[in-house]
Design an enzyme around this catalytic site. Structure first.
Site, PDB file in Angstrom:
ATOM      1  N   ARG A  57      13.556 -17.170  16.157  1.00  0.00           N
ATOM      2  CA  ARG A  57      12.216 -17.095  16.716  1.00  0.00           C
ATOM      3  C   ARG A  57      11.156 -16.768  15.664  1.00  0.00           C
ATOM      4  NH1 ARG A  57      12.162 -13.358  21.552  1.00  0.00           N
ATOM      5  NH2 ARG A  57      14.314 -14.084  21.659  1.00  0.00           N
ATOM      6  N   THR A  58      11.455 -15.873  14.753  1.00  0.00           N
ATOM      7  CA  THR A  58      10.449 -15.519  13.759  1.00  0.00           C
ATOM      8  C   THR A  58      10.196 -16.674  12.800  1.00  0.00           C
ATOM      9  OG1 THR A  58      11.142 -13.218  13.929  1.00  0.00           O
ATOM     10  CG2 THR A  58       9.800 -13.804  12.033  1.00  0.00           C
ATOM     11  N   LYS A  85      25.812 -18.195  -4.609  1.00  0.00           N
ATOM     12  CA  LYS A  85      26.321 -18.342  -5.965  1.00  0.00           C
ATOM     13  C   LYS A  85      25.987 -17.122  -6.807  1.00  0.00           C
ATOM     14  CE  LYS A  85      25.243 -23.240  -6.281  1.00  0.00           C
ATOM     15  NZ  LYS A  85      24.551 -24.092  -7.230  1.00  0.00           N
ATOM     16  N   ARG A 107      12.270 -12.886   4.701  1.00  0.00           N
ATOM     17  CA  ARG A 107      13.079 -11.921   5.441  1.00  0.00           C
ATOM     18  C   ARG A 107      14.312 -11.623   4.598  1.00  0.00           C
ATOM     19  NH1 ARG A 107      14.604 -11.272  11.641  1.00  0.00           N
ATOM     20  NH2 ARG A 107      12.405 -10.749  11.507  1.00  0.00           N
TER      21      ARG A 107
END
Lengths: 307, 307, 307
Positions: A57-58, A85, A107
């Protein structure tokens, strides 16, 4: 007033800073009501949404906000990332910088990740949640929603219920509500309240039934079910019994009070389904406001021009 | 000169072919410096980035390059792919063809995958790395960066350090540097040098400390930590001791020499952090040039018109 | 005739409804043949593709279709979704609604998911496959392809081979072909034919070799290899022997007959490679028509205007 390059948290914003975001977001709500809800403000700008934790949603909300402003959007989430990696956030930062992206929505699970990134690149950085630290756009859209209902924060009583220790949403909201002059209280099991809470200047309650009738805004936080194993956490059944927003509890609330939740809800745990869908609930207004608020944030930090 | 439909590798390009890409990429660097860094060259064209190995930076770089040219971009990576369902690359190819995509940027673990795809579809194919075979746009952006620093490749001495056996970046750079007339040498543990290296016409060294002072360009390859188990590989500590770009080693390099790395770096292994961030390092120029170079590659293979 | 808000399945469509989609899709095929294959019909509209099951080709097809109509497209697939966090489809639905998306293309493993979503949001919903229920755009593009070859469905004989019990493609095609007046038969091992098949009004055969020569259209379904363990399923070798489209079988087919497959094919199981690539095969026409058909579906449900 010109904003800082990055939006890392609410902690360092004052009432004027916050109002600037909220006023512009209210304007963008009108744009979103148009038949073609798009403005050319950020044409030619490139926004990268970089999510090292999943959040449908964000990320969709930011992505839609950026497209409504005519920005180009590049979405990346962890599963397709070279983070696997062993690339460090610093290397990622430098590469983003070199690619001449205008802004990054980040985020990350580490508190401080957004600030770290912002200090190292020219592009503006919007913190979309950094561990248990802050989630400023969530708090701003919550403040926007509260202001729409009550007009002002003076003499407003706000209660936040839940796992305060691990909630960036709670922290960001506490800072914002205090900057705007509201009275803020929290209610939670003692094990979920951080030691440093006294320093934040909020009232602390443990018994929801004794205080719920005193508040204009009651905000339930999302219970992180994966924390159950830690031992700090009551059982789901016990949590609902003591802290869940049930129909019975909500009937004791003030007549004009509202119920908020940052989503996604655990229906039947911190909030009952019929409460989440009730007239008092403004949960969907929060989501709707989220797009407009994120448009305002991107616009301001990208240095957009009003036409 | 009209290019081939696909860009599969550097092996079959001559100096003129390479210069065409580099000249146009230099022009696009100017576009990227504009306030609105977008040209309408590929409006209406659809580019598909199809990554069967994760690579944040390369996929973002191509994606931004395509958007700067006004192309529509569709990004797909393995985790959301029906490859899981056992679909073959051939079936994927035919479907792409039928959907009338104009170009495909392909990363795949199998050497030859890009050529295989290119031979079966009308859309142009850009190889973004096919196993241990080639990674042509990485080599072209490296050549672009070298040319910016030295103007010419004549009498230029280039040293590539690392796991030559498994490096598509090394292979592509060796082909390109030789086509342009540079002297190319490699330095690595004997176990990481392929048997067929003699056929490539490069000098081979095993002792970095004896030769590093002779080179204008020193390119460290990324160590693939997951290959450690194979037994061919020295320990990380041993590797750094013998082949790492440490401050002490770099101080012996020529005054105007430069240090390159295709990224992401293993800081403290093949390159020390203070070396990666030093004045000699052109790592971020490589990334910046990458967007312009990929614009040039997409433009040329899409048959873009100069306006 | 004005369409329903959502496209959930073919079951409730009549011949006129279906023809409306097919006629418009034929027009869009002409758009796709233009040098710049883009029309401004859905400028300002936002389409969300929400895939809770991986499907490269279907998601790319819808994504390209939406971009050809100038819509903004936001793609999300399960791996980057908060579904992991326990969010319900209902919560997702409400959030989508609040973000003012115009249309949602949904793939979900639960039969009825698309209808559930469509009943709860104002945005139009296109079912891109809901469990074993329906996959209407696949059936429509199949019908479009058949109509291109035979002009009409009257007196047309269609045979569907494979796992009818679990195939949403089979169900959607049966409804569509019957609505348009074709004769529909199925051929499969008894264990893969659902009990309720009689109610669908199709002929049922078990021996492919006895009937294949009678049909104008032979459609092989994809074998779900993961269902092998259930015990209902013959071995792959046995399946190919009895039901695979081999060269020998195909030679017995009518002269003007065609072979269809929804893709991705299991080459050498339900269809042999040389058959999939033969003149009778229209598999790639199906894919090509898919983009045009999905443009038509999005256009009609978004209330697009013809210019």
């Amino acid at each position: 007033m010109s904003p800082k390059k990055d939006l890392i948290g609410i902690e360092n914003l004052n009432a004027d800073n916050i109002s600037q975001y909220l006023d512009l977001a209210d304007n963008f709500l009108e744009v979103l009501a148009r038949p073609i809800p798009i403005v050319p403000s950020l044409r030619g700008k490139t926004i990268l949404t970089l999510f090292f934790e999943a959040s449908t949603r964000t990320q969709i909300s930011f992505s839609i906000a950026a497209k409504r402003l005519s920005a180009d959007v590049v979405n990346f989430s962890q599963s397709t990332s070279s983070v696997k990696k062993g690339e460090t956030l610093l290397d990622t930062a430098r590469n983003i910088e070199a690619m001449k992206v205008d802004g990054v929505v980040l985020r990350h699970s580490a508190p401080g990740a957004a600030q770290f990134l912002g200090q190292r690149i020219d592009a503006f950085v919007i913190n979309a949640g950094d561990g248990t630290h802050e989630h400023p756009t969530q708090a701003l859209l919550d403040l926007m929603t509260i202001r729409q209902h009550f007009g002002s924060f003076k003499k407003l009583n706000v209660l936040i219920i839940g796992d305060i220790s691990h909630s960036r949403v709670a922290r960001s909201n506490i800072f914002g509500l205090q900057a705007l002059g509201a009275r803020v209280a929290i209610c939670a099991p003692p094990t979920l309240i951080p030691l440093e809470i006294k320093g934040l200047g909020v009232e602390v309650y443990y018994n929801l039934d004794e205080v719920i009738q005193d508040f204009d805004v009651v905000m339930a936080l999302r219970i992180q079910l994966e924390r159950q194993q830690s031992g700090l956490f009551p059982s789901v059944r016990e949590y609902r019994t003591l802290y869940g927003l049930t129909k019975e509890r909500v009937q004791k609330m003030k007549r004009k009070s509202i119920i908020m939740h940052p989503g996604p809800t655990n229906r039947g745990i911190e909030i009952d389904p019929d409460v989440a869908d009730s007239e008092k609930s403004v949960i969907l207004e929060q989501v709707k406001n989220g797009v407009a608020l994120r448009m305002a944030v991107l616009f301001i930090h990208a240095g957009g021009k009003i036409e």
